[in-house]
Design an enzyme around this catalytic site. Structure first.
Site, PDB file in Angstrom:
ATOM      1  N   ALA A  65       0.860  -1.186   0.000  1.00 37.58           N
ATOM      2  CA  ALA A  65       0.000   0.000   0.000  1.00 37.58           C
ATOM      3  C   ALA A  65       0.896   1.236   0.000  1.00 37.58           C
ATOM      4  CB  ALA A  65      -0.882  -0.022   1.246  1.00 37.58           C
ATOM      5  N   GLY A 108       0.649  -5.138   0.837  1.00 38.89           N
ATOM      6  CA  GLY A 108      -0.536  -5.219  -0.015  1.00 38.89           C
ATOM      7  C   GLY A 108      -0.227  -5.856  -1.369  1.00 38.89           C
ATOM      8  N   GLU A 111      -0.403  -9.440  -0.761  1.00 36.72           N
ATOM      9  CA  GLU A 111      -1.824  -9.752  -0.531  1.00 36.72           C
ATOM     10  C   GLU A 111      -2.603  -9.751  -1.844  1.00 36.72           C
ATOM     11  OE1 GLU A 111      -2.054  -6.679   2.482  1.00 36.72           O
ATOM     12  OE2 GLU A 111      -2.571  -8.163   3.996  1.00 36.72           O
ATOM     13  N   GLU A 131       4.743  -5.290   7.088  1.00 41.71           N
ATOM     14  CA  GLU A 131       3.988  -4.236   7.779  1.00 41.71           C
ATOM     15  C   GLU A 131       4.448  -4.017   9.210  1.00 41.71           C
ATOM     16  OE1 GLU A 131       2.685  -6.618   5.897  1.00 41.71           O
ATOM     17  OE2 GLU A 131       1.010  -5.878   4.704  1.00 41.71           O
TER      18      GLU A 131
HETATM   19  N1  CO8 Z   1       4.603   3.315  -0.568  1.00 42.73           N
HETATM   20  C1  CO8 Z   1       5.017   4.487  -1.056  1.00 42.73           C
HETATM   21  N2  CO8 Z   1       6.187   4.636  -1.700  1.00 42.73           N
HETATM   22  C2  CO8 Z   1       6.967   3.550  -1.855  1.00 42.73           C
HETATM   23  C3  CO8 Z   1       6.576   2.282  -1.355  1.00 42.73           C
HETATM   24  C4  CO8 Z   1       5.334   2.189  -0.695  1.00 42.73           C
HETATM   25  N3  CO8 Z   1       4.864   1.036  -0.223  1.00 42.73           N
HETATM   26  N4  CO8 Z   1       7.574   1.407  -1.645  1.00 42.73           N
HETATM   27  C5  CO8 Z   1       8.514   2.081  -2.293  1.00 42.73           C
HETATM   28  N5  CO8 Z   1       8.173   3.383  -2.425  1.00 42.73           N
HETATM   29  C6  CO8 Z   1       8.926   4.454  -3.083  1.00 42.73           C
HETATM   30  C7  CO8 Z   1      10.120   4.895  -2.248  1.00 42.73           C
HETATM   31  O1  CO8 Z   1       9.723   5.811  -1.262  1.00 42.73           O
HETATM   32  C8  CO8 Z   1      10.999   5.469  -3.313  1.00 42.73           C
HETATM   33  O2  CO8 Z   1      10.557   6.757  -3.624  1.00 42.73           O
HETATM   34  P1  CO8 Z   1      11.630   7.981  -3.805  1.00 42.73           P
HETATM   35  O3  CO8 Z   1      12.446   7.581  -4.988  1.00 42.73           O
HETATM   36  O4  CO8 Z   1      10.771   9.178  -4.038  1.00 42.73           O
HETATM   37  O5  CO8 Z   1      12.433   8.007  -2.546  1.00 42.73           O
HETATM   38  C9  CO8 Z   1      10.751   4.593  -4.528  1.00 42.73           C
HETATM   39  O6  CO8 Z   1       9.498   3.965  -4.282  1.00 42.73           O
HETATM   40  C10 CO8 Z   1      11.802   3.540  -4.733  1.00 42.73           C
HETATM   41  O7  CO8 Z   1      11.913   2.800  -3.509  1.00 42.73           O
HETATM   42  P2  CO8 Z   1      13.311   2.482  -2.774  1.00 42.73           P
HETATM   43  O8  CO8 Z   1      14.281   3.607  -3.037  1.00 42.73           O
HETATM   44  O9  CO8 Z   1      13.011   2.161  -1.349  1.00 42.73           O
HETATM   45  O10 CO8 Z   1      13.762   1.192  -3.598  1.00 42.73           O
HETATM   46  P3  CO8 Z   1      14.713   0.023  -3.091  1.00 42.73           P
HETATM   47  O11 CO8 Z   1      14.978  -0.799  -4.307  1.00 42.73           O
HETATM   48  O12 CO8 Z   1      15.857   0.546  -2.308  1.00 42.73           O
HETATM   49  O13 CO8 Z   1      13.820  -0.823  -2.055  1.00 42.73           O
HETATM   50  C11 CO8 Z   1      11.814  -1.952  -1.328  1.00 42.73           C
HETATM   51  C12 CO8 Z   1      12.699  -1.554  -2.526  1.00 42.73           C
HETATM   52  C13 CO8 Z   1      12.554  -2.983  -0.468  1.00 42.73           C
HETATM   53  C14 CO8 Z   1      10.556  -2.578  -1.914  1.00 42.73           C
HETATM   54  C15 CO8 Z   1      11.481  -0.706  -0.466  1.00 42.73           C
HETATM   55  O14 CO8 Z   1      10.997   0.315  -1.331  1.00 42.73           O
HETATM   56  C16 CO8 Z   1      10.460  -0.933   0.593  1.00 42.73           C
HETATM   57  O15 CO8 Z   1      10.765  -1.498   1.631  1.00 42.73           O
HETATM   58  N6  CO8 Z   1       9.205  -0.461   0.354  1.00 42.73           N
HETATM   59  C17 CO8 Z   1       8.137  -0.557   1.346  1.00 42.73           C
HETATM   60  C18 CO8 Z   1       7.630  -1.979   1.487  1.00 42.73           C
HETATM   61  C19 CO8 Z   1       6.585  -2.036   2.563  1.00 42.73           C
HETATM   62  O16 CO8 Z   1       6.798  -1.780   3.712  1.00 42.73           O
HETATM   63  N7  CO8 Z   1       5.342  -2.411   2.141  1.00 42.73           N
HETATM   64  C20 CO8 Z   1       4.198  -2.540   3.041  1.00 42.73           C
HETATM   65  C21 CO8 Z   1       3.369  -1.285   2.982  1.00 42.73           C
HETATM   66  S1  CO8 Z   1       2.008  -1.331   4.124  1.00 42.73           S
HETATM   67  C22 CO8 Z   1       0.877  -2.319   3.360  1.00 42.73           C
HETATM   68  O17 CO8 Z   1       1.067  -2.775   2.258  1.00 42.73           O
HETATM   69  C23 CO8 Z   1      -0.415  -2.600   4.105  1.00 42.73           C
HETATM   70  C24 CO8 Z   1      -1.460  -3.185   3.168  1.00 42.73           C
HETATM   71  C25 CO8 Z   1      -2.801  -3.180   3.814  1.00 42.73           C
HETATM   72  C26 CO8 Z   1      -3.926  -2.998   2.807  1.00 42.73           C
HETATM   73  C27 CO8 Z   1      -4.103  -1.587   2.416  1.00 42.73           C
HETATM   74  C28 CO8 Z   1      -5.508  -1.097   2.586  1.00 42.73           C
HETATM   75  C29 CO8 Z   1      -5.607   0.248   3.256  1.00 42.73           C
END
Ligand code: CO8
Length: 257
Positions: A65, A108, A111, A131
């Site tokens: 998400a 998500g 999921e 999460e």
């Molecule tokens: N949300 C928003 N932005 C994101 C997300 C995200 N989930 N993931 C990555 N981005 C963005 C980064 O902020 C970054 O943006 P910017 O270039 O502006 O800084 C860009 O994407 C590239 O990301 P990274 O630089 O972090 O790329 P890496 O290759 O270093 O890392 C990862 C890749 C490991 C995937 C890393 O981006 C990461 O850990 N992302 C978050 C993963 C995470 O925690 N996901 C869970 C989110 S919560 C959720 O999904 C709950 C779901 C519940 C259902 C929803 C209903 C409401």
């Protein structure tokens, strides 16, 4: 249909939907999830679509998400917005849904892949529920579907540590159907989708419903449900055609009736 965050195409009975927010690794914001639910609704009603395929392209399926969108939300706002209503619409898609996953499928994203009926992954795919690292927990089915797919021990480890699985680990755990090289993912996913699309649509739809039923009922009730759907299929022209074609030693021509 006009979409901002999805690329849609359709051929040979397969509706393909590509998540497309590359700058943020296909993070699933509200708008994207609503678009996806709308597109799937439309495909569900379109007789030309027999199977839907969801992919994020070769680099990333979806990194979860959209954290920026959620970060400042209050519990009451989340409750009133009821974003899960859109997820429920996706879950109710009645035709086969295949995920082609490459790169991260996290939170998500994982999921969403698990809502699909089958998951094909590239060697670069990663599946996880991180999460807990954000101070929350899975909310779109992660604790329920992951534990059913991979068992309590593995699901607990993933959900409580936030650690992800490689594609091979996911395959061994029973979470996904197959691992293929990145460059073959699209081709293999389309091949599987086309194969399912060539089957009698009503039988396929009811078979999907019956398999899903097994996850939320007793064996006794599930068997009863299965039998009723089985009887029902004898009301279809495709049943006549399928069995006649077998006897006449020719290929069946299924019409979805
Ligand atoms: N949300 C928003 N932005 C994101 C997300 C995200 N989930 N993931 C990555 N981005 C963005 C980064 O902020 C970054 O943006 P910017 O270039 O502006 O800084 C860009 O994407 C590239 O990301 P990274 O630089 O972090 O790329 P890496 O290759 O270093 O890392 C990862 C890749 C490991 C995937 C890393 O981006 C990461 O850990 N992302 C978050 C993963 C995470 O925690 N996901 C869970 C989110 S919560 C959720 O999904 C709950 C779901 C519940 C259902 C929803 C209903 C409401």
């Amino acid at each position: 249909m006009d979409t901002k965050h999805l690329i849609i195409s359709q051929k040979e009975g397969v509706g393909r939907v590509q998540l497309h927010r590359p700058r943020v690794l296909n993070a699933l914001n509200k708008e994207l999830v609503a678009e996806l639910a709308d597109v799937l609704d439309k495909m569900d009603r379109d007789d030309e679509v027999r199977v839907a395929l969801i992919t994020g392209g070769p680099k990333c399926f979806a990194a979860g998400a959209d954290i920026d969108e959620m970060a400042e939300s209050s519990a009451v706002e989340m409750l009133l917005e009821d974003q899960f209503a859109q997820w429920d619409r996706i879950r109710r898609f009645s035709k086969p849904l295949i995920a082609a996953v490459s790169g991260p499928a996290l939170g998500g994203g994982c999921e969403l892949a698990m809502v699909c009926d089958m998951i094909l992954a590239s060697e670069k795919a990663r599946f996880g529920q991180p999460e807990v690292n954000l101070g929350v927990m899975p909310g779109a089915g992660g604790t329920q579907r992951l534990s059913r797919a991979v068992g309590k021990a593995r699901a607990m480890e993933m959900v409580l540590t936030g650690r992800s699985m490689t594609a091979r680990e996911a395959l061994n755990a029973g979470l996904i159907n197959r691992v293929v090289p990145v460059e073959l993912l699209e081709e293999e996913a389309m091949k599987l989708a086309r194969e399912v699309a060539s089957k009698p649509p009503v039988a396929v739809r009811l078979a999907k419903r019956s398999v899903l039923k097994s996850f939320d009922t007793t064996v006794e009730e599930g068997l009863d449900y299965e039998q009723k759907l089985f009887y029902f299929l004898f009301a279809t022209e495709d049943q006549r055609e399928g069995m006649k074609a077998f006897q006449e030693k020719r290929k069946p021509r299924f019409r979805g009736k």
